[in-house]
Design a protein around this motif. Structure first.
Motif, PDB file in Angstrom:
ATOM      1  N   GLY A  66       0.711  -1.204   0.119  1.00 22.93           N
ATOM      2  CA  GLY A  66       0.253  -0.226   0.176  1.00 22.93           C
ATOM      3  C   GLY A  66       0.914   1.356   0.183  1.00 22.93           C
ATOM      4  O   GLY A  66       0.369   2.526  -0.678  1.00 22.93           O
ATOM      5  N   THR A  67       2.054   1.037   0.679  1.00 20.16           N
ATOM      6  CA  THR A  67       2.668   2.136   0.508  1.00 20.16           C
ATOM      7  C   THR A  67       3.853   2.810  -1.027  1.00 20.16           C
ATOM      8  O   THR A  67       3.046   3.891  -1.190  1.00 20.16           O
ATOM      9  CB  THR A  67       4.459   1.824   1.240  1.00 20.16           C
ATOM     10  OG1 THR A  67       3.443   2.019   2.715  1.00 20.16           O
ATOM     11  CG2 THR A  67       5.004   3.175   1.810  1.00 20.16           C
ATOM     12  N   ASP A 163      -6.422   7.561  -0.043  1.00 18.09           N
ATOM     13  CA  ASP A 163      -5.768   6.081   0.968  1.00 18.09           C
ATOM     14  C   ASP A 163      -6.586   5.693   1.343  1.00 18.09           C
ATOM     15  O   ASP A 163      -7.241   6.055   2.960  1.00 18.09           O
ATOM     16  CB  ASP A 163      -4.508   6.753   1.984  1.00 18.09           C
ATOM     17  CG  ASP A 163      -4.478   6.095   2.985  1.00 18.09           C
ATOM     18  OD1 ASP A 163      -4.660   4.713   3.005  1.00 18.09           O
ATOM     19  OD2 ASP A 163      -2.617   6.000   3.206  1.00 18.09           O
ATOM     20  N   GLN A 166      -7.517   1.030   4.811  1.00 19.80           N
ATOM     21  CA  GLN A 166      -8.736   0.690   5.906  1.00 19.80           C
ATOM     22  C   GLN A 166      -9.490   0.969   5.380  1.00 19.80           C
ATOM     23  O   GLN A 166     -10.554   0.631   6.453  1.00 19.80           O
ATOM     24  CB  GLN A 166      -8.181   1.809   7.043  1.00 19.80           C
ATOM     25  CG  GLN A 166      -6.270   1.620   7.122  1.00 19.80           C
ATOM     26  CD  GLN A 166      -6.407   2.366   8.640  1.00 19.80           C
ATOM     27  OE1 GLN A 166      -7.163   2.446   9.322  1.00 19.80           O
ATOM     28  NE2 GLN A 166      -4.846   2.873   9.418  1.00 19.80           N
ATOM     29  N   SER A 187      -3.759  -1.404   0.459  1.00 14.31           N
ATOM     30  CA  SER A 187      -2.588  -2.080   1.298  1.00 14.31           C
ATOM     31  C   SER A 187      -3.429  -3.893   1.075  1.00 14.31           C
ATOM     32  O   SER A 187      -4.787  -3.489   2.252  1.00 14.31           O
ATOM     33  CB  SER A 187      -2.270  -1.972   2.521  1.00 14.31           C
ATOM     34  OG  SER A 187      -1.856  -2.725   3.012  1.00 14.31           O
ATOM     35  N   LYS A 192      -5.329  -6.239   6.772  1.00 14.36           N
ATOM     36  CA  LYS A 192      -6.338  -5.323   6.554  1.00 14.36           C
ATOM     37  C   LYS A 192      -8.033  -6.532   6.065  1.00 14.36           C
ATOM     38  O   LYS A 192      -7.864  -7.573   5.535  1.00 14.36           O
ATOM     39  CB  LYS A 192      -5.789  -4.720   4.722  1.00 14.36           C
ATOM     40  CG  LYS A 192      -5.178  -3.623   5.124  1.00 14.36           C
ATOM     41  CD  LYS A 192      -5.072  -2.022   5.999  1.00 14.36           C
ATOM     42  CE  LYS A 192      -4.232  -1.932   5.781  1.00 14.36           C
ATOM     43  NZ  LYS A 192      -3.169  -1.191   6.959  1.00 14.36           N
TER      44      LYS A 192
HETATM   45  C1  LIG Z   1      -3.874   4.401   5.910  1.00 13.03           C
HETATM   46  C2  LIG Z   1      -3.040   3.127   6.068  1.00 13.03           C
HETATM   47  N1  LIG Z   1      -1.843   4.300   4.480  1.00 13.03           N
HETATM   48  C3  LIG Z   1      -1.161   3.364   4.316  1.00 13.03           C
HETATM   49  C4  LIG Z   1      -0.267   1.546   4.010  1.00 13.03           C
HETATM   50  C5  LIG Z   1       0.131   1.257   3.798  1.00 13.03           C
HETATM   51  O1  LIG Z   1       0.387  -0.546   3.084  1.00 13.03           O
HETATM   52  P1  LIG Z   1       1.462  -1.091   3.114  1.00 13.03           P
HETATM   53  O2  LIG Z   1       1.789  -1.798   4.683  1.00 13.03           O
HETATM   54  O3  LIG Z   1       1.034  -2.299   2.622  1.00 13.03           O
HETATM   55  O4  LIG Z   1       2.648  -0.592   2.333  1.00 13.03           O
HETATM   56  C6  LIG Z   1      -1.472   1.637   5.837  1.00 13.03           C
HETATM   57  C7  LIG Z   1      -1.193  -0.271   6.215  1.00 13.03           C
HETATM   58  O5  LIG Z   1      -0.642  -0.859   6.270  1.00 13.03           O
HETATM   59  C8  LIG Z   1      -2.217   2.301   6.407  1.00 13.03           C
HETATM   60  O6  LIG Z   1      -3.159   1.407   7.210  1.00 13.03           O
END
Ligand SMILES: Cc1ncc(COP(=O)(O)O)c(C=O)c1O
Length: 370
Positions: A66-67, A163, A166, A187, A192
């Motif tokens: 997700g990042t 974003d 969640q 993500s 999740k």
């Molecule tokens: C609000 C939010 N943004 C971004 C992310 C990033 O996702 P990831 O951990 O898959 O990189 C997360 C969760 O981990 C998140 O809760």
């Protein structure tokens, strides 16, 4: 019966729901292994099509997490050095990391005192002539007020990237989270609401050019055989993960309904008499990724619930502008609502596998503790 005799109620109550699907996930992942098509194969393409249809978007680009979904979405819109992106002061750190990884500058806006999301009122004071985008985070499964944010953005020619990490399955005025801004990022981290069996994420958009660029960026900027048009990333969602997501996606809506029933059960059992219940943006149906209540006696409540076998956890106790990694971007803006949420928010057990008797036990434990 003493607390020790009763089963512990976990914070993430989704294990039994997922355990039922593991034989099918294993069968489908085995088929991917046997096929030898492990990266950018047909399983990924099928998931992208199914998830785009689920959210109500034309294009889904599966990425590694997700990042990177956020970084790639920003870069696919040409956002980078010199550009400011408005990020809530209270969210998981990844929301801001992704902006920095794109080369842009995160500017922290306060969250709304009730709904935990940014709103035009909290964003307005941090806009500058360098602001290029808003990154509303649909925190805990609630959805930010997207019509109002989109209106503000279009009056200032800003991009809106959701974003939605969640909020998979949440709706806002009849549309799904992820179909509400210019682009959206998800993500599929295992905890999740729709979680893979490892790391995974996605970018969603209706814009074919943005989609093509995001596809290129996730794969080293590759524009043709042996040709790399720009510097990109190794950030593909692999087919083994796509296979697990394809098994789970058809169950997501029933899991989301079960989460909403848990939330309704908490309210019906009188939880709101002792703590502040989650307050949702008008027009939303939350995905209830986390069920976050507020109380000024948060820390003693966590300890007492633990003794009664109820797992509860405070999230984001240090807002982003106070994080050591974010000092450089902390700014001078006053962010009081983020501070209160950081000090008072507490996630109680939530998930599709929570039963009415568990909901009652949690409420009894909270009432007894306070
Ligand atoms: C609000 C939010 N943004 C971004 C992310 C990033 O996702 P990831 O951990 O898959 O990189 C997360 C969760 O981990 C998140 O809760």
């Amino acid at each position: 019966m003493s607390a020790g005799d009763e089963a512990r109620i976990p914070l993430f109550a989704n294990r039994p729901a997922i355990a039922e699907l593991i034989p099918e996930i294993a069968r489908r992942q085995r088929a991917v292994l046997d096929s030898g098509r492990w990266i950018l194969g047909p399983e990924l393409a099928a998931f992208e099509e199914e998830f785009a249809a689920y959210v109500g978007r034309r294009h889904c680009i599966g990425v590694a997490n997700g990042t990177e979904a956020i970084t790639i979405a920003l870069r696919a819109h040409d956002i980078g050095p010199g550009d400011e992106v408005v990020v809530p002061a209270l969210t998981f750190v990844a929301s801001a990391e992704a902006v920095i990884n794109a080369g842009a500058t995160p500017v922290f806006a306060d969250v709304d005192a009730a709904t935990d999301c940014i709103t035009p009122a909290t964003v307005e004071s941090v806009l500058t002539d360098r602001t290029r985008a808003l990154l509303p985070v649909h925190l805990f499964g609630n959805v930010a007020p997207m019509e109002e944010l989109n209106a503000l953005a279009s009056s200032r020619e800003l991009l809106v990237v959701e974003d939605a990490a969640q909020a998979v399955g949440a709706t806002y005025r009849g549309r799904r989270a992820g179909a509400l801004g210019d682009a959206a990022c998800f993500s599929f981290y295992p905890s999740k609401n729709l979680g893979a069996t490892g790391d995974a994420g996605a970018v969603l958009t209706d814009d074919a050019e943005v989609a093509a660029r995001a596809r290129r960026l996730r794969h080293h900027g590759t524009s043709g055989p042996g040709v790399h048009a720009e510097v990109g990333y190794t950030s593909r969602l692999d087919d083994i993960q796509a296979a697990s997501l394809r098994v789970m996606l058809p169950h997501l809506d029933s899991w989301t309904s079960a989460r909403r029933e848990v939330a309704a059960g908490y309210a019906a059992a009188g939880l709101g008499e002792v703590v502040q219940l989650p307050r949702l943006t008008e027009g939303t149906e939350s995905a209830f990724h986390l069920y976050v209540v507020r109380t000024s006696r948060r820390d003693e409540l966590v300890a007492r619930l633990g003794k009664r076998g109820v797992e509860a956890r405070a999230y984001y106790t240090m807002p982003l502008h106070r994080q050591p990694s974010m000092v450089k971007w902390a700014g001078e803006n006053s962010l009081p609502n983020a501070e209160v949420l950081a000090a008072e928010g507490l996630a109680l057990p939530m998930g599709p596998s929570l039963e009415p008797k568990d909901v009652e036990r949690v409420v009894e434990a909270v009432v007894a503790a306070l």
